[in-house]
Design an enzyme around this catalytic site. Structure first.
Site, short mmCIF file in Angstrom:
data_model
loop_
_atom_site.label_atom_id
_atom_site.label_comp_id
_atom_site.label_asym_id
_atom_site.label_seq_id
_atom_site.Cartn_x
_atom_site.Cartn_y
_atom_site.Cartn_z
CG HIS A 1 -1.72 1.24 1.27
ND1 HIS A 1 -1.97 1.99 2.32
CD2 HIS A 1 -2.69 1.51 0.60
CE1 HIS A 1 -2.82 2.65 2.34
NE2 HIS A 1 -3.53 2.57 1.11
CD GLU B 1 -3.01 2.34 -3.15
OE1 GLU B 1 -3.85 3.12 -3.38
OE2 GLU B 1 -1.97 2.50 -2.39
CG ASP C 1 -2.62 7.09 -3.67
OD1 ASP C 1 -3.93 6.25 -3.43
OD2 ASP C 1 -1.90 6.59 -2.87
CG HIS D 1 -2.84 9.36 -0.10
ND1 HIS D 1 -3.59 10.18 0.86
CD2 HIS D 1 -3.71 8.10 -0.27
CE1 HIS D 1 -4.72 9.48 1.44
NE2 HIS D 1 -4.83 8.43 0.57
CD GLU E 1 -7.17 5.53 -4.02
OE1 GLU E 1 -7.89 6.43 -3.44
OE2 GLU E 1 -6.39 4.80 -3.40
#
Length: 232
Positions: A6, A33, A35, A48, A108
């Protein structure tokens, strides 16, 4: 069950930095993962928060800065004990690196609080530039971004991110063509996972940071988890 780091190995290294990504590889995780957001001059960057205050030594909104300006800030405010100065990476820089690995990436799109017009198309263009369509999938808290992506790149899977569990999530994802459901672990039930699986949808859960929670999700047949501690 697939293990995704993450924001990279963010439990120990500065999140969403190249160091965190490279350290995640050492844990032999399945994927990463991250962003993405858009700078003032239209560069897709990996960060993020919509503001840079929490993770860098600067202050302000991501969209207020050109990419060269963002690179001047130190993006290691969270883990100075494990890493030196870090720069906010461009998504292009990440893709050039990850292409050399076998990692799968969950991208994301941070369009829930600030809507970046063109972020979907620009992110897709970088993915195609490096031929990574088969090793990436999208997620977002903004379902409109996912609907747009399914129109322009139907071959790339999408996962619906939710803050709170949604009743009949599998039915909803199937109706809109989303392959994955991405709930938070709080409030998630085995029945919800089974409902998604019955409709042919996979379930990836965030953010799972204890072995106990991980083992529970394994017993429920969850397809993947996002964790800050991929080595654990």
């Amino acid at each position: 069950m697939n293990i995704f780091a993450h924001r990279g190995y963010s439990g120990k290294y500065p999140e969403n930095t190249m160091t965190a990504f490279k350290k995640a590889v050492e844990t032999h995780c399945y994927g990463i993962e991250l962003d993405v957001q858009l700078t003032k001059d239209g560069t897709v960057v990996v960060i993020h928060d919509e503001r840079i205050d929490r993770t860098t030594d600067g202050s302000g909104w991501v969209e207020e800065f050109a990419f060269d300006e963002l690179r001047k800030f130190n993006a290691n405010k969270t883990h100075p004990e494990t890493s030196g100065r870090e720069a906010i990476p461009s998504f292009d820089e990440y893709c050039a690196w990850v292409k050399q690995t076998d990692l799968v990436t969950n991208v994301e799109l941070k369009t829930g609080s600030v809507y970046y017009s063109g972020l979907e198309e620009k992110t897709l263009a970088v993915i195609k530039k490096y031929g990574l369509e088969e090793r990436m999938f999208f997620s977002s808290f903004n379902p409109l971004s996912l609907i747009l992506l399914k129109k322009i790149a139907p071959e790339i899977p999408c996962g619906l991110l939710v803050e709170r569990p949604v009743v009949h999530a599998g039915t909803m994802c199937r109706q809109f063509g989303f392959e994955y459901y991405h709930p938070g672990i709080d409030g998630l039930t085995k029945a919800a996972v089974e409902e998604c699986h019955a409709g042919g949808r996979k379930v990836h859960v965030w953010t799972v940071n204890t072995v106990e929670d991980k083992n529970t999700l394994v017993s429920w047949g969850v397809d993947g988890i996002f964790t800050n501690y991929p080595e654990l």
